[in-house]
Design an enzyme around this catalytic site. Sequence first.
Site, PDB file in Angstrom:
ATOM      1  N   GLU A  56       9.368 -63.549  18.474  1.00 50.25           N
ATOM      2  CA  GLU A  56       8.690 -63.631  17.182  1.00 50.25           C
ATOM      3  C   GLU A  56       7.562 -62.617  17.072  1.00 50.25           C
ATOM      4  OE1 GLU A  56       9.829 -65.537  14.664  1.00 50.25           O
ATOM      5  OE2 GLU A  56      11.434 -66.220  16.009  1.00 50.25           O
TER       6      GLU A  56
ATOM      7  N   GLU B  25       2.325 -69.031  13.963  1.00 48.29           N
ATOM      8  CA  GLU B  25       2.955 -69.769  12.856  1.00 48.29           C
ATOM      9  C   GLU B  25       4.487 -69.686  12.961  1.00 48.29           C
ATOM     10  OE1 GLU B  25       5.091 -68.663   9.524  1.00 48.29           O
ATOM     11  OE2 GLU B  25       3.169 -67.770   8.932  1.00 48.29           O
TER      12      GLU B  25
HETATM   13 ZN   LIG Z   1       6.019 -64.064   8.879  1.00 45.89          ZN
END
Ligand SMILES: [Zn+2]
Length: 1075
Positions: free
Chosen positions: A235, A160
């Site tokens: 990330e 995401e």
């Molecule tokens: Zn997050």
Amino acid sequence: MLRTVSCSASLSSASPFFRFFRHFPRSSTAALRGPARNLRRISSPSAAGRRVLLRRGLRVSSAAAGRGVNGQFSRLSVRAVATQPAPSYPDVSQDEAEKLGFEKVSEEFISECKSKATLFKHKKTGCEVMSVSNEDENKVFGIVLRTPPKDSTGIPHILEHSVLCGSRKYPVKEPFVELLKGSLHTFLNAFTYPDRTCYPVASTNTKDFYNLVDVYLDAVFFPKCVEDVHTFQQEGWHYELNDPSEDISYKGVVFNEMKGVYSQPDNILGRIAQQAISPDNTYGVDSGGDPKDIPKLTFEAFQEFHRKYYHPSNARIWFYGDDDPVHRLRVLSEYLDMFEASPSRDSSKIETQKLFSEPIRIVEKYPAGRDGDLKKKNMVCVNWLLSEKPLDLQTQLALGFLDHLMLGTPASPLRKILLESGLGEALVSSGMSDELLQPQFSVGMKGVSQDNVQKVEELIMDTLKKLAEEGFDSDAVEASMNTIEFSLRENNTGSFPRGLSLMLQSIAKWIYDMDPFEPLKYTEPLKALKARIAEEGSKAVFSPLIEQFILNNSHRVTIEMQPDPEKASQEEAEEKSILEKVKAGMTEEDLAELARATEELRLKQETPDPPEALRCVPSLNLSDIPKEPTYVPTEVGDINGVKVLRHDLFTNDIVYAEVVFDMGSLKHELLPLVPLFCQSLMEMGTKDLSFVQLNQLIGRKTGGLSVYPLTSSVRGKAEPCSKFVVRGKSMAGRAEDLFNLMNCLLQEVQFTDQQRFKQFVSQSIARMENRLRGSGHGIAAARMDAMLNVAGWMSEQMGGLSYLEFLHILAKKVDEDWEGISSSLEEIRRSLLARNGCIVNMTADGKSLTNIEKSVEKFLNLLPETPSGGLVTLDGRLPLRNEAIVIPTQVNYVGKAGNIYSTGYELDGSAYVISKHISNTWLWDRVRVSGGAYGGFCDFDSHSGVFSFLSYRDPNLLKTLDIYDGTGDFLRGLDVDQETLTKAIIGTIGDVDSYQLPDAKGYSSLMRHLLGVTDEERQRKREEILTTSLKDFKEFAEAIDVVREKGVAVAVASAEDIDAANQARSNFFEVKKAL
Ligand SMILES: [Zn+2]
């Protein structure tokens, strides 16, 4: 459907993760610092999460909404059903749909939201599209994928984050950030649920809206992250080694975000509960990622997950608003036509959890502070999975209603009995939740001593039995019904777009292949439920529900959590030993290679995208931007000498009113009692009415009332604005009741209930401790503000660390000197209540505004003329010093602040553009992207001149402070081209013009009035924003240097990191223990 959610921010079974730590800049909005200033000014992801959940919720956290009952709800409007004929909206003919590759599956007019909704199916891939047309200019697009994880490595969450880091058409580092910088979005984020991932955007500007839609579609279907391991490392996770002689560490945005989540006991409890209640399906693992498991995730597994689930066949797409429905399909077909059908829709199905034949019990530990008192720190929570099969709408609605009856307000019996028992400090994870495949119900307490754990469980079960046997008071039923109906009619989603709120409701069924229309149509089932209650009585409706779903349901999981002062350091030691082993297993060449890779990643992160690449991300032109600010109709008049502001706006027959009192006569030492004074007003009762009756009356007659203090600096003035606000809403026909009840709260409530007051104190302590762990940046910001100005000091006394310290002393004093406290509460009342200096603010349509005048007048006439005691000069400050507040945590919150007005800097609109730019570039790149923190941003308070830097869930401490100190040089070295500048300007205007519902418009106007911000000044500031130039950036650099040179630093951090910082920089911080 009326669904309810936890009153705690962390009923984590369904609370999603947000990609972006949303920080609302205070300078550019209308200085809306209402209740618990710190809570509002810095909205944490969990607060945002609560907002998401609240859309379906009847319960409101009173902590977040000020002291009040029935604060804010977010539902559809009931009103339209009876009064409005179906309007006609542009249609998509079957032919047009066919031509674009879609078939029309079904179509309905949904009167509840005055919308025409059509479900389409993309013929080639099976992708489903809900196209909702209406008059709402706040357009919403969302793409939702079913993404069930098989382990706790956090794949859905990391993905995401990652898909928004560059795509086929937009090959820059983070198109998402470019949109944050330069669009007029009213919503932009992404979130991960336990079983799905949502990518929603919203905007009122059609061109802007379709820019956002295109970037999101391209990101979801064609992201670069599946080829580029660097994004995954950044990330997700990676080993960091700056020099072969140093230790290896883990870095990664999600990794640190989740370390923060796993540092909060409420969150840990929620995760354990979800996993224990559904051990056999995807809910048995953590989609967010357990920091222990995240480093097990491979890039190959990550790529495979995207290939499998990010496919149109597994996607559901939502469009909502006043844009052209044919255009929607045209945009989609461009993307969807590129795919063939895939089996992903079947492979992503969520399995049902079979119900247990016997209850189970789980005992776990959580990390606690070393020095705190651990005697009353256990948590216990009882959870039920309610059913194997999905429930019908009628039953869901009834369960939502039941939930509100049992737990919705402080007067609700289950809540009240638990809190009054004295067995624990506050409730945890309590309420119904039906956002996942199977509905569940939880209730529990924290701040419980080991001996009382079992008593809490027994009390929960006994109370539920009693409620099933005896039923509910008819006034309580009426109050709940009115509250629910009011919220449906008001449909107040706050700053959350209405279309998004509807999308999330619809998707909660649609995602499980059920009817997406059904959740939007609650009128008939609500009517039927009401009729059943009227005919058979509430007991006949609710008792069987309690029996069937709770008491006779053996799928019950009890979770007990015990504090463990060693756990935090144990976990740290475990991580360290794993990393040492990793290092020991590496050859010298390996280490050199890792150091090189670390450097390569950092270089890549710190190198800006070339301007020509950035040009690919679509943005608006300055000519698309309205030249004038939005004006709120305001008429200033008076009633009996009291100033009255009237805002004539369409509010669907609802009246919103605020009465503002001056705090200028309140003595210093009484300040920290004000929040408890507010809670006492709401929850103590009068001579004639118990607090339960009073709360029911508020529920029956109004849409909610709240009371809270409000403080802010005023630009150019030494005295702060310090007010006490009473806020309420009702149907126009019940305005008299509203003002009568305000009067009753303010003047008739008696401060005599020592036992209840004691509960308030322990609840407040629990809440403040939770905030220290979960929103330490807010605590740090408040602390710095308190050193730098009086308004900040006042606010910190009522909601910061000083307040927590006060509460600990007060907890003892309640037993020793209740008389003294009670008379202090009376003294506060006498110092605040007066007609002199009072301001009334009202928002409604013109006719209602006129009609309610008599009630206002009566209310004002009952007030004393002047406050008791003379004016008090407030000049408190905390001593200026660098402070480190120790808490048990794996990640830190780091702040630094200074007053830029002290350098002679004069406010110019460009300051908003520049501070936003600093947040979105310098701090985003250094603190988040390469530093690995979940959030890093700055905040400029144009009223006080305080410029603060803050980080959120940050693995670093001194390094982050160094980045802050480099800001001046960053600005001096900056070379922005016209396009970058335009983007920054447009993004700032987007903040200034943030979308507001009518009540928010009236309230903002009141705030501007209180803080002396005129419409002329707003226009001037807007012009300054629009003409911001590079020269302004350079000049601002000089002003901002004051933070480096004279600023104060406050960190909320772990003992280990603070020790290390004080060793590295000879006792830089004064250390304060907090937990
Ligand atoms: Zn997050």
